[in-house]
Design a protein around this motif. Structure first.
Motif, short mmCIF file in Angstrom:
data_model
loop_
_atom_site.label_atom_id
_atom_site.label_comp_id
_atom_site.label_asym_id
_atom_site.label_seq_id
_atom_site.Cartn_x
_atom_site.Cartn_y
_atom_site.Cartn_z
N LEU A 139 0.83 -1.20 0.00
CA LEU A 139 0.00 0.00 0.00
C LEU A 139 0.86 1.25 0.00
CD1 LEU A 139 -2.77 -1.02 2.56
CD2 LEU A 139 -2.83 -1.16 0.07
N TYR A 140 0.25 2.35 -0.42
CA TYR A 140 0.90 3.65 -0.43
C TYR A 140 -0.10 4.70 0.04
CZ TYR A 140 4.14 7.28 -2.01
OH TYR A 140 5.02 8.34 -2.06
N LYS B 11 -9.81 -3.59 -5.29
CA LYS B 11 -8.67 -3.22 -6.13
C LYS B 11 -7.32 -3.58 -5.50
CE LYS B 11 -10.90 0.55 -8.66
NZ LYS B 11 -10.83 1.99 -8.98
N GLN B 12 -7.21 -3.47 -4.18
CA GLN B 12 -5.90 -3.66 -3.57
C GLN B 12 -5.78 -4.91 -2.71
OE1 GLN B 12 -3.58 -0.35 -2.50
NE2 GLN B 12 -4.89 1.11 -3.53
N PHE B 13 -6.91 -5.50 -2.33
CA PHE B 13 -6.86 -6.70 -1.49
C PHE B 13 -7.48 -7.91 -2.16
CE2 PHE B 13 -6.24 -3.29 1.49
CZ PHE B 13 -5.38 -3.82 2.44
N GLY B 14 -8.04 -7.74 -3.36
CA GLY B 14 -8.62 -8.86 -4.09
C GLY B 14 -9.95 -9.36 -3.51
N VAL B 15 -10.61 -8.57 -2.68
CA VAL B 15 -11.91 -8.94 -2.12
C VAL B 15 -12.96 -8.50 -3.13
CG1 VAL B 15 -13.53 -8.60 -0.22
CG2 VAL B 15 -11.07 -8.68 0.25
N ARG B 16 -13.47 -9.48 -3.90
CA ARG B 16 -14.35 -9.14 -5.02
C ARG B 16 -15.59 -10.03 -5.07
NH1 ARG B 16 -9.04 -8.81 -8.59
NH2 ARG B 16 -8.53 -6.65 -8.12
N PRO B 17 -16.50 -9.87 -4.11
CA PRO B 17 -17.74 -10.64 -4.21
C PRO B 17 -18.53 -10.18 -5.44
CG PRO B 17 -17.92 -9.00 -2.47
CD PRO B 17 -16.50 -8.96 -2.96
N ASP B 18 -19.39 -11.05 -5.94
CA ASP B 18 -20.21 -10.69 -7.10
C ASP B 18 -20.90 -9.36 -6.86
OD1 ASP B 18 -19.54 -12.98 -8.48
OD2 ASP B 18 -21.36 -14.07 -7.88
N GLY B 19 -20.79 -8.47 -7.85
CA GLY B 19 -21.44 -7.17 -7.75
C GLY B 19 -20.65 -6.10 -7.04
N VAL C 207 -8.85 6.70 -2.48
CA VAL C 207 -7.76 5.92 -1.91
C VAL C 207 -7.68 4.52 -2.52
CG1 VAL C 207 -7.74 7.19 0.27
CG2 VAL C 207 -9.12 5.11 0.07
N ALA C 208 -8.78 4.04 -3.08
CA ALA C 208 -8.77 2.72 -3.71
C ALA C 208 -7.81 2.66 -4.89
CB ALA C 208 -10.19 2.35 -4.17
N ASP C 209 -7.48 3.81 -5.46
CA ASP C 209 -6.65 3.88 -6.66
C ASP C 209 -5.20 4.26 -6.39
OD1 ASP C 209 -8.98 3.43 -8.37
OD2 ASP C 209 -9.58 5.43 -7.72
N ILE C 210 -4.85 4.48 -5.14
CA ILE C 210 -3.50 4.95 -4.82
C ILE C 210 -2.56 3.77 -4.61
CG2 ILE C 210 -2.09 6.25 -3.18
CD1 ILE C 210 -4.62 7.93 -2.60
N VAL C 211 -1.53 3.71 -5.46
CA VAL C 211 -0.53 2.64 -5.34
C VAL C 211 0.90 3.19 -5.30
CG1 VAL C 211 -1.98 0.86 -6.41
CG2 VAL C 211 -0.52 2.28 -7.86
N ASP C 212 1.04 4.49 -5.60
CA ASP C 212 2.36 5.11 -5.61
C ASP C 212 2.20 6.63 -5.60
OD1 ASP C 212 1.58 5.79 -8.24
OD2 ASP C 212 2.81 4.23 -9.15
N ALA C 213 3.32 7.34 -5.64
CA ALA C 213 3.27 8.81 -5.56
C ALA C 213 2.52 9.41 -6.74
CB ALA C 213 4.69 9.38 -5.48
N SER D 176 0.01 8.05 -8.58
CA SER D 176 -1.44 7.87 -8.44
C SER D 176 -1.99 8.70 -7.29
CB SER D 176 -1.80 6.38 -8.27
OG SER D 176 -1.11 5.80 -7.19
N LEU D 177 -1.20 8.91 -6.25
CA LEU D 177 -1.61 9.81 -5.16
C LEU D 177 -1.82 11.21 -5.70
CD1 LEU D 177 -2.05 10.64 -2.17
CD2 LEU D 177 0.43 10.81 -1.96
N ALA D 178 -0.92 11.70 -6.52
CA ALA D 178 -1.05 13.04 -7.11
C ALA D 178 -2.29 13.12 -8.00
CB ALA D 178 0.20 13.39 -7.91
N LYS D 179 -2.58 12.07 -8.75
CA LYS D 179 -3.76 12.06 -9.62
C LYS D 179 -5.06 12.08 -8.79
CE LYS D 179 -1.56 9.75 -13.52
NZ LYS D 179 -1.45 8.52 -14.30
N VAL D 180 -5.09 11.31 -7.72
CA VAL D 180 -6.28 11.30 -6.86
C VAL D 180 -6.44 12.67 -6.21
CG1 VAL D 180 -7.24 10.37 -4.71
CG2 VAL D 180 -6.34 8.82 -6.46
N ARG D 181 -5.36 13.23 -5.75
CA ARG D 181 -5.42 14.55 -5.11
C ARG D 181 -5.93 15.60 -6.12
NH1 ARG D 181 -1.21 14.56 -1.58
NH2 ARG D 181 -2.70 14.18 0.05
N SER D 182 -5.48 15.53 -7.36
CA SER D 182 -5.93 16.45 -8.39
C SER D 182 -7.43 16.27 -8.66
CB SER D 182 -5.14 16.20 -9.69
OG SER D 182 -5.65 17.00 -10.73
N TYR D 183 -7.89 15.04 -8.72
CA TYR D 183 -9.32 14.77 -8.94
C TYR D 183 -10.14 15.37 -7.79
CZ TYR D 183 -13.76 12.30 -9.18
OH TYR D 183 -15.10 12.00 -9.21
N LYS D 184 -9.70 15.16 -6.58
CA LYS D 184 -10.44 15.69 -5.42
C LYS D 184 -10.48 17.22 -5.45
CE LYS D 184 -9.93 12.00 -2.04
NZ LYS D 184 -9.59 11.71 -0.66
#
Length: 191
Positions: free
Chosen positions: A4-5, A139-147, A164-170, A172-180
């Motif tokens: 995680l990041y 996305k990050q833990f592989g917990v994917r029940p149907d739906g 935060v579901a999309d953050i894996v590195d610096a 992607s953190l910058a991209k999420v911060r920009s979106y917010k």
């Protein structure tokens, strides 16, 4: 175990990846403070307690003493009193409903809708936060029940940088911060 990041601090991120309670607490605290601060807080709480986080201990902890731990400088949250109480409520619910096993919140959910419902019933988790947490688990833990994708709304989209579901590195953190920031500006402009 994912890498995680979220806290951007290796020891804190490692704790989030390994300890379901730490992950829940980090997500709970992710409001009105920078996300790195929120997701570092479980590690700092563990350091202040002097041992691993224990859901039963926190559920039964003296509330004033827990508030004092949260308020110790640097405070674990901008609102230490309210958030210490909310963490304690979260722990109490996990003890009562899931026999003290935080991972059961998601490991026993049969569908994405059930998972979102379970998460949404946790103190401090509204609809959007529940959707984000479902997306994070998938996305990050592989917990994917149907739906799960439908249950996570826009946060389940592949290749998105919305939470935060999309953050894996610096990057992607910058991209999420920009979106917010874009969403905040749009909301402000809209009234």
């Amino acid at each position: 175990m994912p890498t995680l990041y979220l806290a951007t601090e290796p020891a804190a991120d490692k704790l989030l990846a390994a300890d379901p309670l730490a992950l829940l607490i980090g997500m709970l605290l992710d409001q009105q403070i920078p996300l790195e601060h929120a997701f570092s807080a479980p590690y700092q709480l563990r350091q202040r307690l002097g041992h691993d986080l224990d859901v039963r201990e926190l559920a039964g902890y003296d509330t004033d003493a827990l508030i004092a731990i949260f308020a110790q400088r640097p405070a674990l949250h901008r609102f230490p009193k309210a958030m210490a109480a909310r963490v304690q409520e979260l722990c109490r619910l996990v003890v009562e409903r899931y026999d003290g096993d935080p991972a059961r919140v998601w490991t026993e959910a049969k569908t994405g809708a059930e998972l979102a419902k379970r998460v949404g019933e946790l103190p401090g988790f509204g609809k959007q936060k529940a959707q984000i947490f479902v997306a994070l688990l998938a996305k990050q833990f592989g917990v994917r029940p149907d739906g799960w994708r439908e249950a996570s709304g826009i946060f389940g989209e592949d290749g998105s940088y919305k939470s935060v579901a999309d953050i894996v590195d610096a990057d992607s953190l910058a991209k999420v911060r920009s979106y917010k920031q874009q969403m905040k500006a749009a909301a402000k402009a809209g009234g």
